[in-house]
Design a protein around this motif. Structure first.
Motif, PDB file in Angstrom:
ATOM      1  N   MET A   9       0.822  -1.198   0.000  1.00  0.00           N
ATOM      2  CA  MET A   9       0.000   0.000   0.000  1.00  0.00           C
ATOM      3  C   MET A   9       0.860   1.253   0.000  1.00  0.00           C
ATOM      4  O   MET A   9       0.587   2.211  -0.722  1.00  0.00           O
ATOM      5  CB  MET A   9      -0.935  -0.002   1.215  1.00  0.00           C
ATOM      6  N   CYS A  10       1.927   1.264   0.802  1.00  0.00           N
ATOM      7  CA  CYS A  10       2.841   2.419   0.843  1.00  0.00           C
ATOM      8  C   CYS A  10       3.520   2.624  -0.505  1.00  0.00           C
ATOM      9  O   CYS A  10       3.711   3.758  -0.954  1.00  0.00           O
ATOM     10  CB  CYS A  10       3.879   2.225   1.941  1.00  0.00           C
ATOM     11  N   ALA A  11       3.906   1.528  -1.154  1.00  0.00           N
ATOM     12  CA  ALA A  11       4.525   1.628  -2.476  1.00  0.00           C
ATOM     13  C   ALA A  11       3.550   2.208  -3.490  1.00  0.00           C
ATOM     14  O   ALA A  11       3.935   3.023  -4.345  1.00  0.00           O
ATOM     15  CB  ALA A  11       5.008   0.251  -2.931  1.00  0.00           C
ATOM     16  N   ALA A  12       2.274   1.818  -3.396  1.00  0.00           N
ATOM     17  CA  ALA A  12       1.266   2.359  -4.305  1.00  0.00           C
ATOM     18  C   ALA A  12       1.059   3.859  -4.059  1.00  0.00           C
ATOM     19  O   ALA A  12       0.889   4.630  -5.004  1.00  0.00           O
ATOM     20  CB  ALA A  12      -0.047   1.617  -4.133  1.00  0.00           C
ATOM     21  N   LEU A  13       1.081   4.279  -2.796  1.00  0.00           N
ATOM     22  CA  LEU A  13       0.954   5.710  -2.490  1.00  0.00           C
ATOM     23  C   LEU A  13       2.119   6.500  -3.073  1.00  0.00           C
ATOM     24  O   LEU A  13       1.939   7.629  -3.552  1.00  0.00           O
ATOM     25  CB  LEU A  13       0.877   5.911  -0.973  1.00  0.00           C
ATOM     26  N   PHE A  62      -0.597   3.042 -14.841  1.00  0.00           N
ATOM     27  CA  PHE A  62      -1.526   2.874 -13.733  1.00  0.00           C
ATOM     28  C   PHE A  62      -1.669   1.415 -13.290  1.00  0.00           C
ATOM     29  O   PHE A  62      -2.270   1.160 -12.245  1.00  0.00           O
ATOM     30  CB  PHE A  62      -2.908   3.421 -14.114  1.00  0.00           C
ATOM     31  N   LEU A  63      -1.138   0.473 -14.045  1.00  0.00           N
ATOM     32  CA  LEU A  63      -1.294  -0.933 -13.684  1.00  0.00           C
ATOM     33  C   LEU A  63      -0.648  -1.272 -12.339  1.00  0.00           C
ATOM     34  O   LEU A  63      -1.282  -1.932 -11.500  1.00  0.00           O
ATOM     35  CB  LEU A  63      -0.736  -1.827 -14.799  1.00  0.00           C
ATOM     36  N   PRO A  64       0.599  -0.857 -12.071  1.00  0.00           N
ATOM     37  CA  PRO A  64       1.171  -1.163 -10.746  1.00  0.00           C
ATOM     38  C   PRO A  64       0.409  -0.506  -9.602  1.00  0.00           C
ATOM     39  O   PRO A  64       0.379  -1.039  -8.488  1.00  0.00           O
ATOM     40  CB  PRO A  64       2.605  -0.617 -10.846  1.00  0.00           C
ATOM     41  N   ILE A  65      -0.214   0.646  -9.854  1.00  0.00           N
ATOM     42  CA  ILE A  65      -1.001   1.299  -8.804  1.00  0.00           C
ATOM     43  C   ILE A  65      -2.202   0.434  -8.443  1.00  0.00           C
ATOM     44  O   ILE A  65      -2.605   0.356  -7.275  1.00  0.00           O
ATOM     45  CB  ILE A  65      -1.450   2.700  -9.269  1.00  0.00           C
ATOM     46  N   MET A  66      -2.777  -0.239  -9.431  1.00  0.00           N
ATOM     47  CA  MET A  66      -3.894  -1.148  -9.160  1.00  0.00           C
ATOM     48  C   MET A  66      -3.446  -2.298  -8.266  1.00  0.00           C
ATOM     49  O   MET A  66      -4.203  -2.761  -7.409  1.00  0.00           O
ATOM     50  CB  MET A  66      -4.460  -1.679 -10.476  1.00  0.00           C
ATOM     51  N   ARG A  67      -2.198  -2.748  -8.440  1.00  0.00           N
ATOM     52  CA  ARG A  67      -1.666  -3.824  -7.575  1.00  0.00           C
ATOM     53  C   ARG A  67      -1.590  -3.348  -6.124  1.00  0.00           C
ATOM     54  O   ARG A  67      -1.972  -4.074  -5.200  1.00  0.00           O
ATOM     55  CB  ARG A  67      -0.278  -4.233  -8.087  1.00  0.00           C
ATOM     56  N   GLY A  68      -1.135  -2.125  -5.902  1.00  0.00           N
ATOM     57  CA  GLY A  68      -1.094  -1.596  -4.549  1.00  0.00           C
ATOM     58  C   GLY A  68      -2.480  -1.334  -4.006  1.00  0.00           C
ATOM     59  O   GLY A  68      -2.735  -1.494  -2.802  1.00  0.00           O
ATOM     60  N   GLY A  69      -3.390  -0.913  -4.888  1.00  0.00           N
ATOM     61  CA  GLY A  69      -4.765  -0.690  -4.458  1.00  0.00           C
ATOM     62  C   GLY A  69      -5.425  -1.969  -3.985  1.00  0.00           C
ATOM     63  O   GLY A  69      -6.255  -1.950  -3.061  1.00  0.00           O
ATOM     64  N   ALA A  70      -5.068  -3.086  -4.598  1.00  0.00           N
ATOM     65  CA  ALA A  70      -5.614  -4.372  -4.163  1.00  0.00           C
ATOM     66  C   ALA A  70      -5.176  -4.680  -2.735  1.00  0.00           C
ATOM     67  O   ALA A  70      -5.958  -5.188  -1.922  1.00  0.00           O
ATOM     68  CB  ALA A  70      -5.149  -5.474  -5.112  1.00  0.00           C
TER      69      ALA A  70
END
Length: 238
Positions: A33-37, A122-130
């Motif tokens: 989650m922190c990585a996605a932020l 935006f694909l890696p952000i979706m991974r963090g969002g999951a």
């Protein structure tokens, strides 16, 4: 919906009774989650600075390292799973969301349109969002409330990303989109299906308009169902 399928696919591979395995998986989700932020902050700064289509941006370098962490995170979770092959097959979507596509495209000198390259960011952000959705469902005790909060977080995330994409491609092309606040106005009117005076002129802008309207029609009924569930529980408690 993509959100619900991703949230289901990111269920922890271990039960709460498994002690350190559960704690370790919890920590991995927090780090994801922190990585996605970090990705969200960097891609936002990139969009507002007008350096979206400049090669070798800070976001591209950050995305590479974050994607490598996501892949490591996935294999660590797979090691925690009692049935590893089953976990791999059921959660293979996470691998696809963790691949550093931009770096691979540059490495092999592949040619794609600006729209495709920007969407791939935006694909890696979706991974963090999951991972964020999983954490919300873990923290919130009530299952219905946890699901509602997860949908709420996903809803605002989708709206924000759509405004970024709309602003990047419509700004300078559409005379009605001069600032990011214009994109916010378009998003608020579109997601509520009221209709905006801002008509998209680019192909990606039209796609965003259709997706955002569909998202609004799908998510808002969930609010009604949740409020109804709250009223029913209050009546039962009385």
């Amino acid at each position: 919906m993509v959100t619900s399928s991703v949230s289901e696919s990111t269920a922890l591979p271990v039960s709460p009774e498994s002690g350190w395995r559960f704690t370790f998986a919890h920590v991995l989700n927090i780090l994801s989650m922190c990585a996605a932020l970090l990705l969200i902050v960097s891609i936002s700064l990139e969009a507002f600075s007008g350096q979206v289509f400049v090669a070798g941006t800070v976001y591209e370098r950050i995305q590479l390292w974050v994607c490598l962490y996501f892949l490591l995170d996935f294999f660590l979770l797979m090691l925690l799973a009692p049935k590893k092959m089953r976990f791999l097959l059921r959660h293979f979507l996470l691998v696809l969301l963790s691949i550093p596509y931009l770096s691979l495209i540059q490495l092999f000198s592949l040619s794609f349109s600006a729209e495709v390259l920007y969407v791939l960011k935006f694909l890696p952000i979706m991974r963090g969002g999951a991972a964020l959705v999983v954490l919300v469902k873990m923290v919130v005790a009530n299952r219905i409330t946890g699901l509602f909060v997860a949908y709420l977080v996903s809803f605002f995330s989708v709206v924000y990303f759509q405004t970024l994409i709309f602003f990047v491609f419509e700004n300078g092309v559409n005379p009605l989109v001069k600032t990011y606040y214009d994109a916010l106005w378009w998003a608020s009117m579109t997601v509520t299906t009221v209709g905006s005076n801002i008509v998209p002129e680019t192909t990606l802008g039209k796609v965003c308009t259709a997706l955002l309207a569909t998202c609004g029609m799908t998510i808002f009924p969930i609010f009604t169902v949740y409020i109804t569930s709250l009223v029913q529980r209050m009546n039962q408690s009385r």
